[in-house]
Motif scaffolding. Structure first.
Motif, PDB file in Angstrom:
ATOM      1  N   ASP A  54     -51.309 -10.801 -48.271  1.00 32.85           N
ATOM      2  CA  ASP A  54     -52.424 -11.062 -49.133  1.00 32.85           C
ATOM      3  C   ASP A  54     -53.743 -11.046 -48.503  1.00 32.85           C
ATOM      4  N   LEU A  55     -53.936 -11.213 -47.480  1.00 36.04           N
ATOM      5  CA  LEU A  55     -55.378 -11.381 -46.858  1.00 36.04           C
ATOM      6  C   LEU A  55     -55.985 -10.165 -46.084  1.00 36.04           C
ATOM      7  N   GLU A  56     -57.324 -10.290 -45.766  1.00 37.34           N
ATOM      8  CA  GLU A  56     -57.594  -9.062 -44.981  1.00 37.34           C
ATOM      9  C   GLU A  56     -57.056  -8.990 -43.702  1.00 37.34           C
ATOM     10  N   GLU A  57     -57.166  -8.040 -42.928  1.00 37.09           N
ATOM     11  CA  GLU A  57     -56.700  -7.806 -41.517  1.00 37.09           C
ATOM     12  C   GLU A  57     -57.045  -8.973 -40.577  1.00 37.09           C
ATOM     13  N   PRO A  58     -58.493  -9.328 -40.630  1.00 35.36           N
ATOM     14  CA  PRO A  58     -58.948 -10.088 -39.598  1.00 35.36           C
ATOM     15  C   PRO A  58     -58.373 -11.383 -39.685  1.00 35.36           C
ATOM     16  N   LYS A  59     -57.715 -11.806 -40.788  1.00 34.92           N
ATOM     17  CA  LYS A  59     -57.077 -13.248 -41.091  1.00 34.92           C
ATOM     18  C   LYS A  59     -55.283 -13.073 -40.872  1.00 34.92           C
ATOM     19  N   HIS A  60     -54.841 -11.818 -40.285  1.00 33.06           N
ATOM     20  CA  HIS A  60     -53.488 -11.721 -40.043  1.00 33.06           C
ATOM     21  C   HIS A  60     -52.949 -12.631 -38.893  1.00 33.06           C
ATOM     22  N   LEU A  61     -51.993 -13.339 -38.913  1.00 36.88           N
ATOM     23  CA  LEU A  61     -51.477 -14.035 -37.927  1.00 36.88           C
ATOM     24  C   LEU A  61     -50.390 -13.529 -37.115  1.00 36.88           C
ATOM     25  N   LEU A  62     -50.459 -13.591 -35.800  1.00 31.96           N
ATOM     26  CA  LEU A  62     -49.444 -13.289 -34.960  1.00 31.96           C
ATOM     27  C   LEU A  62     -48.307 -14.350 -34.960  1.00 31.96           C
ATOM     28  N   PHE A  63     -48.560 -15.541 -35.103  1.00 30.87           N
ATOM     29  CA  PHE A  63     -47.322 -16.825 -34.971  1.00 30.87           C
ATOM     30  C   PHE A  63     -48.338 -17.780 -35.827  1.00 30.87           C
ATOM     31  N   GLN A 123     -53.884 -12.269 -35.182  1.00 30.13           N
ATOM     32  CA  GLN A 123     -53.405 -11.038 -34.103  1.00 30.13           C
ATOM     33  C   GLN A 123     -54.492 -10.242 -33.835  1.00 30.13           C
ATOM     34  N   ARG A 124     -55.773 -10.585 -34.218  1.00 27.90           N
ATOM     35  CA  ARG A 124     -56.986 -10.050 -33.769  1.00 27.90           C
ATOM     36  C   ARG A 124     -57.269 -10.290 -32.163  1.00 27.90           C
ATOM     37  N   GLU A 125     -56.690 -11.626 -31.921  1.00 28.49           N
ATOM     38  CA  GLU A 125     -56.857 -12.094 -30.424  1.00 28.49           C
ATOM     39  C   GLU A 125     -55.671 -11.780 -29.613  1.00 28.49           C
ATOM     40  N   LEU A 126     -54.328 -11.671 -30.268  1.00 29.40           N
ATOM     41  CA  LEU A 126     -53.248 -11.068 -29.371  1.00 29.40           C
ATOM     42  C   LEU A 126     -52.272 -10.477 -30.334  1.00 29.40           C
ATOM     43  N   ARG A 127     -52.227  -9.310 -30.070  1.00 30.78           N
ATOM     44  CA  ARG A 127     -51.681  -8.389 -31.159  1.00 30.78           C
ATOM     45  C   ARG A 127     -50.085  -8.771 -31.277  1.00 30.78           C
ATOM     46  N   LEU A 128     -49.199  -8.544 -30.082  1.00 29.79           N
ATOM     47  CA  LEU A 128     -47.929  -8.964 -29.963  1.00 29.79           C
ATOM     48  C   LEU A 128     -47.609  -9.684 -28.905  1.00 29.79           C
ATOM     49  N   LEU A 129     -46.515 -10.635 -29.110  1.00 28.64           N
ATOM     50  CA  LEU A 129     -45.872 -11.349 -27.945  1.00 28.64           C
ATOM     51  C   LEU A 129     -44.820 -10.443 -27.188  1.00 28.64           C
ATOM     52  N   SER A 130     -44.538 -10.543 -26.118  1.00 28.76           N
ATOM     53  CA  SER A 130     -43.607  -9.641 -25.214  1.00 28.76           C
ATOM     54  C   SER A 130     -42.439 -10.265 -25.855  1.00 28.76           C
ATOM     55  N   ALA A 131     -41.311  -9.351 -25.901  1.00 27.06           N
ATOM     56  CA  ALA A 131     -40.020  -9.600 -26.439  1.00 27.06           C
ATOM     57  C   ALA A 131     -39.552 -10.733 -25.383  1.00 27.06           C
ATOM     58  N   GLY A 132     -38.834 -11.584 -25.826  1.00 26.96           N
ATOM     59  CA  GLY A 132     -38.176 -12.649 -24.778  1.00 26.96           C
ATOM     60  C   GLY A 132     -37.802 -13.772 -25.428  1.00 26.96           C
ATOM     61  N   THR A 133     -37.569 -14.765 -24.823  1.00 25.86           N
ATOM     62  CA  THR A 133     -36.984 -15.879 -25.362  1.00 25.86           C
ATOM     63  C   THR A 133     -38.039 -17.026 -24.722  1.00 25.86           C
ATOM     64  N   TYR A 134     -38.638 -17.727 -25.641  1.00 27.20           N
ATOM     65  CA  TYR A 134     -39.483 -18.934 -25.022  1.00 27.20           C
ATOM     66  C   TYR A 134     -39.177 -20.368 -25.778  1.00 27.20           C
ATOM     67  N   SER A 135     -39.502 -21.413 -24.876  1.00 28.66           N
ATOM     68  CA  SER A 135     -39.417 -22.782 -25.548  1.00 28.66           C
ATOM     69  C   SER A 135     -40.816 -22.851 -25.932  1.00 28.66           C
ATOM     70  N   ILE A 136     -41.085 -23.614 -27.185  1.00 30.78           N
ATOM     71  CA  ILE A 136     -42.240 -24.077 -27.847  1.00 30.78           C
ATOM     72  C   ILE A 136     -42.672 -25.294 -27.359  1.00 30.78           C
ATOM     73  N   GLN A 137     -43.987 -25.655 -27.415  1.00 27.99           N
ATOM     74  CA  GLN A 137     -44.531 -26.813 -26.731  1.00 27.99           C
ATOM     75  C   GLN A 137     -45.806 -27.014 -27.550  1.00 27.99           C
ATOM     76  N   ILE A 138     -46.295 -28.064 -28.277  1.00 32.68           N
ATOM     77  CA  ILE A 138     -47.392 -28.393 -28.919  1.00 32.68           C
ATOM     78  C   ILE A 138     -48.222 -29.449 -28.390  1.00 32.68           C
ATOM     79  N   THR A 139     -49.445 -29.409 -28.097  1.00 33.24           N
ATOM     80  CA  THR A 139     -50.118 -30.016 -27.164  1.00 33.24           C
ATOM     81  C   THR A 139     -51.292 -30.371 -27.957  1.00 33.24           C
ATOM     82  N   SER A 140     -52.231 -31.567 -27.588  1.00 31.63           N
ATOM     83  CA  SER A 140     -53.423 -31.590 -27.883  1.00 31.63           C
ATOM     84  C   SER A 140     -54.350 -30.839 -27.065  1.00 31.63           C
ATOM     85  N   VAL A 141     -55.686 -30.696 -27.542  1.00 32.02           N
ATOM     86  CA  VAL A 141     -56.682 -29.480 -26.828  1.00 32.02           C
ATOM     87  C   VAL A 141     -56.661 -30.340 -25.171  1.00 32.02           C
TER      88      VAL A 141
END
Length: 197
Positions: A54-63, A123-141
């Motif tokens: 629904d939003l313009e391309e600059p707001k598209h998300l990779l993840f 997506q304007r910062e990183l177009r695609l992730l490399s195909a593969g398997t990843y563990s996800i971690q969330i941290t503070s800054v």
């Protein structure tokens, strides 16, 4: 005939008032979704369904996804249940080395960092992730771990498909699965919850 007209008007009304909405401009001149009921965002919903459809391309998300203060979130629409503060999402390889980190793809001036519980990469910062398997971690800054996946997530390096948002081969839209009543529980802070604002 009257019933069909009434149904048509109700459908149009629902579509008009339930969309992402666009009101204000961010630092890039693109509109920011708003809602008087929830602040300015729609946390807990499939982020890519709105941003990439629904939003313009600059707001598209990779993840993207929403992180909550605890696992027992009752109302995902209540922004007070979301973990405030800037959160970083890291993609780790099988040896737990960081392959991608949202801190390396930060879009300066993006209003997305103002939303509570947001984890994302535009997506304007990183177009695609490399195909593969990843563990996800969330941290503070500051790098304090707040949550980590219990299992690996697969990515195909493909784009988001609204017709297949629950895609176990390309898990780029967290909230498509991590939602109350979904295939897995909402994302939540597992440690250091005191860092939520």
């Amino acid at each position: 005939m009257k019933e069909k007209l009434l149904l048509l008007f109700l459908t149009i009304g629902l579509l008009t008032f339930s969309g992402c909405g666009e009101d204000d401009d961010d630092d890039y001149g693109t509109s920011v979704a708003s809602s008087s009921l929830q602040g300015w965002h729609f946390q807990g919903r499939d982020c890519l369904a709105c941003h990439n459809q629904d939003l313009e391309e600059p707001k598209h998300l990779l993840f993207a996804g929403t992180v909550y203060k605890d696992k027992d979130v009752i109302d995902q629409d209540d922004e007070n249940n979301a973990c405030g503060g800037e959160l970083i999402v890291n993609f780790l390889d099988k040896d737990f080395n960081t392959v991608y980190s949202s801190k390396d793809y930060k879009a300066e001036g993006s209003s997305g960092y103002n939303g509570k519980g947001n984890i994302f990469i535009l997506q304007r910062e990183l177009r695609l992730l490399s195909a593969g398997t990843y563990s996800i971690q969330i941290t503070s800054v500051d790098g304090a771990v707040m949550a980590a996946s219990n299992y690996s997530h697969s990515f195909t390096s493909g784009d988001y498909d609204a017709d297949k948002n629950v895609d176990f081969e390309n898990r780029i839209s967290c909230n498509a699965c991590h939602i109350k009543g979904g295939s897995t529980a909402p994302l939540f802070v597992q440690v250091n919850s005191n860092l939520c604002k």
